[in-house]
Design a protein around this motif. Structure first.
Motif, PDB file in Angstrom:
ATOM      1  N   ALA A 238      66.217  -1.973  90.826  1.00 19.71           N
ATOM      2  CA  ALA A 238      65.943  -2.089  89.395  1.00 19.71           C
ATOM      3  C   ALA A 238      65.615  -0.688  88.879  1.00 19.71           C
ATOM      4  O   ALA A 238      65.258   0.210  89.654  1.00 19.71           O
ATOM      5  CB  ALA A 238      64.759  -3.034  89.166  1.00 19.71           C
ATOM      6  N   LYS A 239      65.723  -0.502  87.576  1.00 21.04           N
ATOM      7  CA  LYS A 239      65.454   0.819  87.006  1.00 21.04           C
ATOM      8  C   LYS A 239      64.004   1.252  87.160  1.00 21.04           C
ATOM      9  O   LYS A 239      63.693   2.426  87.060  1.00 21.04           O
ATOM     10  CB  LYS A 239      65.882   0.864  85.540  1.00 21.04           C
ATOM     11  N   ASN A 240      63.116   0.311  87.463  1.00 26.49           N
ATOM     12  CA  ASN A 240      61.724   0.673  87.722  1.00 26.49           C
ATOM     13  C   ASN A 240      61.488   1.015  89.189  1.00 26.49           C
ATOM     14  O   ASN A 240      60.365   1.267  89.612  1.00 26.49           O
ATOM     15  CB  ASN A 240      60.772  -0.444  87.267  1.00 26.49           C
TER      16      ASN A 240
ATOM     17  N   PHE B 142      67.531  -9.451  85.821  1.00 23.25           N
ATOM     18  CA  PHE B 142      67.019  -8.082  85.938  1.00 23.25           C
ATOM     19  C   PHE B 142      67.693  -7.159  84.930  1.00 23.25           C
ATOM     20  O   PHE B 142      67.045  -6.302  84.337  1.00 23.25           O
ATOM     21  CB  PHE B 142      67.211  -7.535  87.356  1.00 23.25           C
TER      22      PHE B 142
ATOM     23  N   GLN C  62      66.035  -7.781  81.532  1.00 25.40           N
ATOM     24  CA  GLN C  62      64.610  -7.512  81.387  1.00 25.40           C
ATOM     25  C   GLN C  62      64.220  -6.082  81.766  1.00 25.40           C
ATOM     26  O   GLN C  62      63.417  -5.458  81.079  1.00 25.40           O
ATOM     27  CB  GLN C  62      63.801  -8.503  82.228  1.00 25.40           C
ATOM     28  N   ILE C  63      64.760  -5.567  82.867  1.00 24.83           N
ATOM     29  CA  ILE C  63      64.316  -4.269  83.387  1.00 24.83           C
ATOM     30  C   ILE C  63      65.463  -3.265  83.445  1.00 24.83           C
ATOM     31  O   ILE C  63      65.303  -2.099  83.138  1.00 24.83           O
ATOM     32  CB  ILE C  63      63.700  -4.428  84.807  1.00 24.83           C
TER      33      ILE C  63
END
Length: 69
Positions: free
Chosen positions: A27-29, A51, A54-55
């Motif tokens: 995920a980008k986080n 995902f 949302q992220i």
């Protein structure tokens, strides 16, 4: 029938059941969503869709695919 394995880069929308990531899908986080080597399933595709909304998911995703000759 012979199968050839190819490595390609795809976006999340291009993923299909049976593809195998050659790197962890993140995920980008920074959270790992799918570990490398785990075959993509229908439920994983649905999870990835959530995902993305949302992220965000780090793209492109490098996968192995079997191609019949």
């Amino acid at each position: 029938m012979n199968y050839e394995v190819k490595t390609i880069s795809v976006n999340v929308q291009e993923l299909t059941v049976g593809m195998i990531p050659v790197q962890d899908v993140l995920a980008k986080n920074g959270a790992m969503i799918i570990p490398k080597g785990q075959s993509i399933t229908w439920s994983l595709l649905q999870c990835l869709g959530n995902f993305v909304k949302q992220i965000g998911v780090v793209e492109p995703i490098t996968v192995q695919v079997g191609i019949s000759e």
